[in-house]
Design a protein around this motif. Sequence first.
Motif, PDB file in Angstrom:
ATOM      1  N   HIS A  66      -1.936  11.153   3.664  1.00  0.00           N
ATOM      2  CA  HIS A  66      -2.642  11.949   2.659  1.00  0.00           C
ATOM      3  C   HIS A  66      -1.624  12.851   1.970  1.00  0.00           C
ATOM      4  O   HIS A  66      -0.997  13.678   2.625  1.00  0.00           O
ATOM      5  CB  HIS A  66      -3.707  12.842   3.310  1.00  0.00           C
ATOM      6  CG  HIS A  66      -4.735  12.097   4.074  1.00  0.00           C
ATOM      7  ND1 HIS A  66      -6.056  12.090   3.691  1.00  0.00           N
ATOM      8  CD2 HIS A  66      -4.672  11.339   5.196  1.00  0.00           C
ATOM      9  CE1 HIS A  66      -6.756  11.362   4.554  1.00  0.00           C
ATOM     10  NE2 HIS A  66      -5.928  10.900   5.475  1.00  0.00           N
ATOM     11  N   PHE A  67      -1.455  12.712   0.664  1.00  0.00           N
ATOM     12  CA  PHE A  67      -0.604  13.588  -0.118  1.00  0.00           C
ATOM     13  C   PHE A  67      -1.516  14.637  -0.751  1.00  0.00           C
ATOM     14  O   PHE A  67      -2.328  14.310  -1.617  1.00  0.00           O
ATOM     15  CB  PHE A  67       0.155  12.806  -1.192  1.00  0.00           C
ATOM     16  CG  PHE A  67       1.103  11.793  -0.612  1.00  0.00           C
ATOM     17  CD1 PHE A  67       0.740  10.462  -0.527  1.00  0.00           C
ATOM     18  CD2 PHE A  67       2.335  12.179  -0.124  1.00  0.00           C
ATOM     19  CE1 PHE A  67       1.606   9.531   0.011  1.00  0.00           C
ATOM     20  CE2 PHE A  67       3.214  11.258   0.408  1.00  0.00           C
ATOM     21  CZ  PHE A  67       2.853   9.929   0.485  1.00  0.00           C
ATOM     22  N   ILE A  68      -1.400  15.857  -0.309  1.00  0.00           N
ATOM     23  CA  ILE A  68      -2.270  16.940  -0.763  1.00  0.00           C
ATOM     24  C   ILE A  68      -1.517  17.748  -1.820  1.00  0.00           C
ATOM     25  O   ILE A  68      -0.441  18.269  -1.548  1.00  0.00           O
ATOM     26  CB  ILE A  68      -2.682  17.845   0.410  1.00  0.00           C
ATOM     27  CG1 ILE A  68      -3.280  17.005   1.549  1.00  0.00           C
ATOM     28  CG2 ILE A  68      -3.666  18.914  -0.062  1.00  0.00           C
ATOM     29  CD1 ILE A  68      -3.348  17.738   2.868  1.00  0.00           C
ATOM     30  N   ALA A  75       2.081  18.622   0.491  1.00  0.00           N
ATOM     31  CA  ALA A  75       1.738  18.696   1.904  1.00  0.00           C
ATOM     32  C   ALA A  75       1.272  17.298   2.268  1.00  0.00           C
ATOM     33  O   ALA A  75       0.410  16.737   1.602  1.00  0.00           O
ATOM     34  CB  ALA A  75       0.629  19.717   2.140  1.00  0.00           C
ATOM     35  N   GLU A  76       1.897  16.729   3.260  1.00  0.00           N
ATOM     36  CA  GLU A  76       1.534  15.383   3.688  1.00  0.00           C
ATOM     37  C   GLU A  76       0.887  15.457   5.061  1.00  0.00           C
ATOM     38  O   GLU A  76       1.450  16.022   5.986  1.00  0.00           O
ATOM     39  CB  GLU A  76       2.761  14.468   3.755  1.00  0.00           C
ATOM     40  CG  GLU A  76       3.413  14.209   2.426  1.00  0.00           C
ATOM     41  CD  GLU A  76       4.437  15.265   2.034  1.00  0.00           C
ATOM     42  OE1 GLU A  76       4.753  15.328   0.842  1.00  0.00           O
ATOM     43  OE2 GLU A  76       4.906  16.018   2.895  1.00  0.00           O
ATOM     44  N   LEU A  77      -0.272  14.856   5.170  1.00  0.00           N
ATOM     45  CA  LEU A  77      -0.961  14.725   6.441  1.00  0.00           C
ATOM     46  C   LEU A  77      -0.930  13.252   6.800  1.00  0.00           C
ATOM     47  O   LEU A  77      -1.422  12.415   6.051  1.00  0.00           O
ATOM     48  CB  LEU A  77      -2.412  15.208   6.328  1.00  0.00           C
ATOM     49  CG  LEU A  77      -3.287  15.011   7.569  1.00  0.00           C
ATOM     50  CD1 LEU A  77      -2.754  15.825   8.751  1.00  0.00           C
ATOM     51  CD2 LEU A  77      -4.722  15.402   7.261  1.00  0.00           C
ATOM     52  N   ILE A  78      -0.311  12.942   7.934  1.00  0.00           N
ATOM     53  CA  ILE A  78      -0.175  11.562   8.388  1.00  0.00           C
ATOM     54  C   ILE A  78      -1.039  11.398   9.628  1.00  0.00           C
ATOM     55  O   ILE A  78      -0.906  12.157  10.586  1.00  0.00           O
ATOM     56  CB  ILE A  78       1.294  11.221   8.682  1.00  0.00           C
ATOM     57  CG1 ILE A  78       2.101  11.419   7.387  1.00  0.00           C
ATOM     58  CG2 ILE A  78       1.436   9.794   9.198  1.00  0.00           C
ATOM     59  CD1 ILE A  78       3.489  11.884   7.601  1.00  0.00           C
ATOM     60  N   TYR A 101      -8.804  21.275   4.410  1.00  0.00           N
ATOM     61  CA  TYR A 101      -8.487  19.845   4.412  1.00  0.00           C
ATOM     62  C   TYR A 101      -8.450  19.309   5.845  1.00  0.00           C
ATOM     63  O   TYR A 101      -9.012  18.252   6.134  1.00  0.00           O
ATOM     64  CB  TYR A 101      -7.152  19.582   3.701  1.00  0.00           C
ATOM     65  CG  TYR A 101      -7.021  18.143   3.261  1.00  0.00           C
ATOM     66  CD1 TYR A 101      -7.461  17.744   2.011  1.00  0.00           C
ATOM     67  CD2 TYR A 101      -6.497  17.178   4.114  1.00  0.00           C
ATOM     68  CE1 TYR A 101      -7.379  16.418   1.607  1.00  0.00           C
ATOM     69  CE2 TYR A 101      -6.405  15.850   3.714  1.00  0.00           C
ATOM     70  CZ  TYR A 101      -6.842  15.474   2.466  1.00  0.00           C
ATOM     71  OH  TYR A 101      -6.764  14.164   2.073  1.00  0.00           O
ATOM     72  N   LEU A 102      -7.807  20.057   6.749  1.00  0.00           N
ATOM     73  CA  LEU A 102      -7.787  19.637   8.155  1.00  0.00           C
ATOM     74  C   LEU A 102      -9.203  19.620   8.738  1.00  0.00           C
ATOM     75  O   LEU A 102      -9.559  18.710   9.485  1.00  0.00           O
ATOM     76  CB  LEU A 102      -6.891  20.556   8.983  1.00  0.00           C
ATOM     77  CG  LEU A 102      -5.395  20.499   8.669  1.00  0.00           C
ATOM     78  CD1 LEU A 102      -4.638  21.513   9.527  1.00  0.00           C
ATOM     79  CD2 LEU A 102      -4.842  19.104   8.851  1.00  0.00           C
ATOM     80  N   LYS A 103      -9.990  20.604   8.369  1.00  0.00           N
ATOM     81  CA  LYS A 103     -11.369  20.668   8.853  1.00  0.00           C
ATOM     82  C   LYS A 103     -12.176  19.475   8.347  1.00  0.00           C
ATOM     83  O   LYS A 103     -12.904  18.836   9.116  1.00  0.00           O
ATOM     84  CB  LYS A 103     -12.021  21.984   8.413  1.00  0.00           C
ATOM     85  CG  LYS A 103     -13.383  22.216   9.016  1.00  0.00           C
ATOM     86  CD  LYS A 103     -13.883  23.609   8.695  1.00  0.00           C
ATOM     87  CE  LYS A 103     -15.181  23.870   9.416  1.00  0.00           C
ATOM     88  NZ  LYS A 103     -15.642  25.243   9.226  1.00  0.00           N
TER      89      LYS A 103
END
Length: 168
Positions: A66-68, A75-78, A101-103
């Motif tokens: 996820h490229f935020i 911010a990348e969430l993998i 976003y994490l939530k």
Amino acid sequence: GAIGNHSDNKKEKPDRESSVATETQTETETESNTEPGGDTEDFVTEGVISNTYKTDSSSAGQMQVHFIDVGQADAELIICDDHAMLVDGGYKSDSSLIYSYLKKENITELDYIICSHPHEDHVGGLAGALNYAKAKNALCPVDSYDSDGFNDFKKYLDNQGVEITKPA
């Protein structure tokens, strides 16, 4: 490559300071592309763009990147199976966006939280991530830096009993 240059997908936020993610936001699909071995999806949520790359679901595990959009930085969430890693978090004003976003993704534990470098546009929003999720490991090229964003990042790590590992 399959992921491509995600910077091309960014759009300006109408008002950076007032663009705060909330629990009640909904995603609006703006574009969906299918490529061999995976697909990408772009979502716009209240001025926040998330470009997600998903591997082929027939593979043993599924990886999502996820490229935020957090302005100058990404911010990348993998996410892969039950594991998650967050790389950078934008400015301090992006903390609530990263938290939300994490939530939304139900990420309560980060195997790794990575600060690529301690400048405000990369480290600032990581405190928001640590306010929501527990980190197992933290990576950063430095373990001290004189800035509010880095000090907040360090404080939340200290509260969780996590020390910064400086990669060799």
